[in-house]
Scaffold this active site. Structure first.
Site, PDB file in Angstrom:
ATOM      1  CE  LYS A 229      31.792  68.661 138.727  1.00 33.31           C
ATOM      2  NZ  LYS A 229      30.690  69.603 138.817  1.00 33.31           N
TER       3      LYS A 229
ATOM      4  N   GLY B 158      33.998  71.737 143.174  1.00 32.88           N
ATOM      5  CA  GLY B 158      34.157  72.523 144.385  1.00 32.88           C
ATOM      6  C   GLY B 158      35.433  72.218 145.146  1.00 32.88           C
TER       7      GLY B 158
ATOM      8  CE  LYS C 208      32.235  80.333 145.165  1.00 34.02           C
ATOM      9  NZ  LYS C 208      30.972  79.953 144.484  1.00 34.02           N
TER      10      LYS C 208
ATOM     11  NE  ARG D 102      25.247  75.526 145.124  1.00 31.82           N
ATOM     12  CZ  ARG D 102      26.425  75.170 144.659  1.00 31.82           C
ATOM     13  NH1 ARG D 102      26.545  74.098 143.896  1.00 31.82           N
ATOM     14  NH2 ARG D 102      27.500  75.877 144.931  1.00 31.82           N
TER      15      ARG D 102
ATOM     16  CG  HIS E 288      36.001  81.038 141.568  1.00 30.86           C
ATOM     17  ND1 HIS E 288      35.429  80.454 142.657  1.00 30.86           N
ATOM     18  CD2 HIS E 288      35.291  80.627 140.512  1.00 30.86           C
ATOM     19  CE1 HIS E 288      34.399  79.721 142.277  1.00 30.86           C
ATOM     20  NE2 HIS E 288      34.291  79.813 140.978  1.00 30.86           N
TER      21      HIS E 288
ATOM     22  CE  LYS F 297      50.385  75.333 131.281  1.00 26.96           C
ATOM     23  NZ  LYS F 297      51.517  74.602 131.865  1.00 26.96           N
TER      24      LYS F 297
ATOM     25  CE  LYS G 179      40.734  71.180 138.318  1.00 31.67           C
ATOM     26  NZ  LYS G 179      39.915  72.340 137.896  1.00 31.67           N
TER      27      LYS G 179
HETATM   28  C1  MV4 Z   1      41.910  74.797 138.985  1.00 31.94           C
HETATM   29  C2  MV4 Z   1      42.856  75.723 139.443  1.00 31.94           C
HETATM   30  C3  MV4 Z   1      43.927  75.990 138.636  1.00 31.94           C
HETATM   31  N1  MV4 Z   1      44.043  75.365 137.450  1.00 31.94           N
HETATM   32  N2  MV4 Z   1      42.069  74.215 137.791  1.00 31.94           N
HETATM   33  C4  MV4 Z   1      39.241  74.654 142.919  1.00 31.94           C
HETATM   34  C5  MV4 Z   1      37.781  74.385 143.035  1.00 31.94           C
HETATM   35  C6  MV4 Z   1      37.388  73.680 141.791  1.00 31.94           C
HETATM   36  N3  MV4 Z   1      36.096  74.114 141.364  1.00 31.94           N
HETATM   37  C7  MV4 Z   1      38.465  74.009 140.821  1.00 31.94           C
HETATM   38  N4  MV4 Z   1      39.524  74.637 141.544  1.00 31.94           N
HETATM   39  C8  MV4 Z   1      40.635  75.039 140.903  1.00 31.94           C
HETATM   40  N5  MV4 Z   1      40.833  74.483 139.681  1.00 31.94           N
HETATM   41  C9  MV4 Z   1      43.125  74.493 137.066  1.00 31.94           C
HETATM   42  N6  MV4 Z   1      43.273  73.883 135.891  1.00 31.94           N
HETATM   43  C10 MV4 Z   1      42.661  76.322 140.677  1.00 31.94           C
HETATM   44  C11 MV4 Z   1      41.550  75.973 141.406  1.00 31.94           C
HETATM   45  C12 MV4 Z   1      41.445  76.622 142.666  1.00 31.94           C
HETATM   46  C13 MV4 Z   1      40.380  77.461 142.955  1.00 31.94           C
HETATM   47  C14 MV4 Z   1      39.339  77.692 142.066  1.00 31.94           C
HETATM   48  C15 MV4 Z   1      38.302  78.512 142.385  1.00 31.94           C
HETATM   49  C16 MV4 Z   1      38.277  79.149 143.621  1.00 31.94           C
HETATM   50  C17 MV4 Z   1      39.273  78.936 144.499  1.00 31.94           C
HETATM   51  C18 MV4 Z   1      40.337  78.092 144.193  1.00 31.94           C
HETATM   52  C19 MV4 Z   1      41.359  77.899 145.126  1.00 31.94           C
HETATM   53  C20 MV4 Z   1      42.386  77.069 144.832  1.00 31.94           C
HETATM   54  C21 MV4 Z   1      42.431  76.415 143.603  1.00 31.94           C
END
Ligand code: MV4
Length: 508
Positions: free
Chosen positions: A116, A163, A236, A291, A207, A200, A157
């Site tokens: 990432k 994911g 999802k 993918r 999403h 942040k 992260k």
């Molecule tokens: C975030 C976020 C808020 N702010 N990053 C969750 C999965 C991963 N791919 C990244 N995710 C998130 N990253 C920042 N800076 C909130 C999420 C997130 C989320 C993202 C996509 C779909 C569902 C989610 C559920 C909770 C948190």
């Protein structure tokens, strides 16, 4: 075009890919573990080979076994599906060394997107907007300093994550040290790589992801977006295309960024660029999935394209047979992921024998299934059974079709999450498309203590129907029309009667 392809996967996606092979005149080679001898993908394929015990590590993740079957069967290419080896750059490389075409991007692009932090650096250089934060791994003092600068809340992260794995929300400076250390040790344990970075925190974003297709000659297009905000624990649950939160202007801007991401990373084949979209409709690059995704059918429906056919054509060296201007989006599609799990017991997996299966069909319905009546869903893999897709000219009509299809759907013998979809589709916020990544958690929290009692109601209805049919000489559904009351009113009582008739089929 390839004459023979091995599908290194199982379940609905293996069936999906085998169907494309059949349509394209490609001989399909399935592989199966000991518990999948009677699985649906095995009977759909032209040839099938055992690859070992149930444990995925020893079968569907066993690179040398799969390559050995490819060589033995004479397959020229391998389609990895999703999950398993689909995003394993080492596997893509091993295929290449074995002279077998991997149906997917080059290993180098998979590696770049797998990190990432490397992906963020590359996207930064390409001018792609991403969440404010660091583009490289940080030490604790660096993270504390940066968090002070961009302001709390922030997310830590794992660079090797994705994911939702290896993430930590940090609401204030006092939580920083312990969250950082937990995230780091979790990352080290889960990915053997303790690198963490900081972003942040975007509160309750949507999403939204963009499907891209790139050929091996430098051409790339985007195929619109998918709305994926309805999820639970980063799984999802419902996806749709298009997103009600994306207008033509936002779509064009996100699409251009997604194509830029693909071109700048040397991407080829099908890929998905994930974005967070905040309340001001600002969008941020999150990660790229290298993918074919579970939810690809909703894009197929609104574009009229077959993504798996296109994957094979791209992998065979063809140029994209269209340009961006040729892509038109039409209508609306929704997908429900049907799982063998118990919504009344914290969505605990509920594998077992499918004693009865009635599946929906009719106008505007597609079902991509990996199961059949009489089969036993094994407990060794992800318990997704099938994907129910509904489509219509607009969103309200697609919702009505999905609700109708869910009413037609009956699975006996094991628990499924079917009742969850009825609850979601009845929710006014979902109907008005007021959804973000917090929607499903809010819905479930608001229902906590009010357990979903559809199943017990269905049992009451089934018992009532049994008594009724035992004491009456008329048919169970003999009241339909006789007393002037149509059962198709959609009322709760007619739903019970329908449920009772479904239950009755299994018991006669
Ligand atoms: C975030 C976020 C808020 N702010 N990053 C969750 C999965 C991963 N791919 C990244 N995710 C998130 N990253 C920042 N800076 C909130 C999420 C997130 C989320 C993202 C996509 C779909 C569902 C989610 C559920 C909770 C948190």
């Amino acid at each position: 075009m390839f004459k023979k392809v091995l599908i290194a996967n199982r379940g609905e996606i293996a069936v999906r890919v085998i169907r494309a092979c059949r349509e394209m005149g490609i001989t399909s080679v399935a592989v199966f573990s000991d518990v999948d001898r009677a699985a649906l993908h095995v009977s759909h394929a032209d040839e099938a080979y055992p690859i070992g015990p149930a444990a995925a590590r020893e079968s569907y993740l066993n690179i040398s076994k799969i390559l050995e079957v490819a060589r033995r069967s004479g397959a020229e290419a391998i389609h990895p599906g999703y999950g398993f080896l689909s995003e394993n750059a080492g596997f893509a490389r091993a295929c290449k060394e074995a002279g077998i075409k991997f149906v997917g991007p080059p290993a180098s692009a998979m590696e770049l997107m797998g990190s990432k932090t490397r992906a963020r650096q590359a996207m930064q250089a390409a001018g792609v907007p991403f969440v404010p934060g660091s583009a490289r791994g940080l030490s604790l003092p660096e993270a504390e300093q940066l968090a002070g600068k961009i302001g709390f809340p922030v997310m830590i992260k794992a660079a090797a994550g994705g994911g939702g794995k290896g993430m930590r929300l940090v609401r204030s400076a006092s939580e920083m040290q312990s969250s950082f250390e937990t995230a780091q040790s979790e990352a080290l344990r889960a990915f053997n790589d303790g690198e963490v970075y900081l972003e942040k925190y975007i509160e309750n974003p949507r999403h939204i992801e963009i499907q891209v297709l790139a050929d091996e000659h430098g051409n790339a297009v985007y195929l619109g977006e998918r709305e994926c905000s309805v999820q639970r624990r980063h799984q999802k649950v419902i996806e749709e295309a298009p997103s009600a939160g994306v207008d033509a202007d936002l779509r064009a801007r996100m699409g251009a960024v997604a194509v830029q991401a693909a071109k700048s990373s040397g991407y080829a084949n099908a890929g998905t660029v994930e974005f967070l979209v905040d309340r001001e409709r600002k969008f941020y690059f999150l990660e790229m999935n290298t993918r074919l995704q579970v939810e690809h059918p909703v894009t197929e429906i609104v574009t009229g394209l077959d993504l798996v056919h296109l994957q094979f054509r791209i992998a065979a060296g063809e140029k994209l047979p269209f340009t961006q201007d040729d892509i038109r989006l039409r209508g609306h599609a929704l997908e429900c992921r049907i799982y063998a799990e118990d919504p009344d017991n914290n969505f605990f997996p509920s594998p077992g024998k499918i004693a009865k299966l009635l599946r929906p069909s009719g106008p505007g319905i597609r079902e991509d299934s990996g199961v059949y009546e009489g089969w036993t869903v094994p407990l060794d893999y992800d318990p997704m059974m099938s994907k129910l897709i509904a489509f219509a000219p607009d969103r309200p009509a697609a919702l009505a079709r999905m609700r109708r299809a869910l009413d037609e759907y009956f699975v006996g013998g094991i628990k499924t999450n079917l009742s969850l979809f009825r609850r979601i589709l009845e929710h006014p916020d979902f109907q008005e498309a007021r959804i973000d990544t917090g929607f499903l958690d809010r819905l479930l929290a608001s229902e906590a203590g009010h357990p979903n009692d559809n199943d017990s109601l269905a049992k009451v209805a089934a018992i009532s129907a049994a008594i009724f049919s035992a004491i009456s000489s008329s048919k169970v559904n003999g009241d339909n029309g006789k007393n002037g009351k149509a059962a198709a009113s959609g009322s709760a009582s007619s739903a019970w009667k329908r449920a009772a008739r479904f239950e009755g089929i299994g018991n006669e």
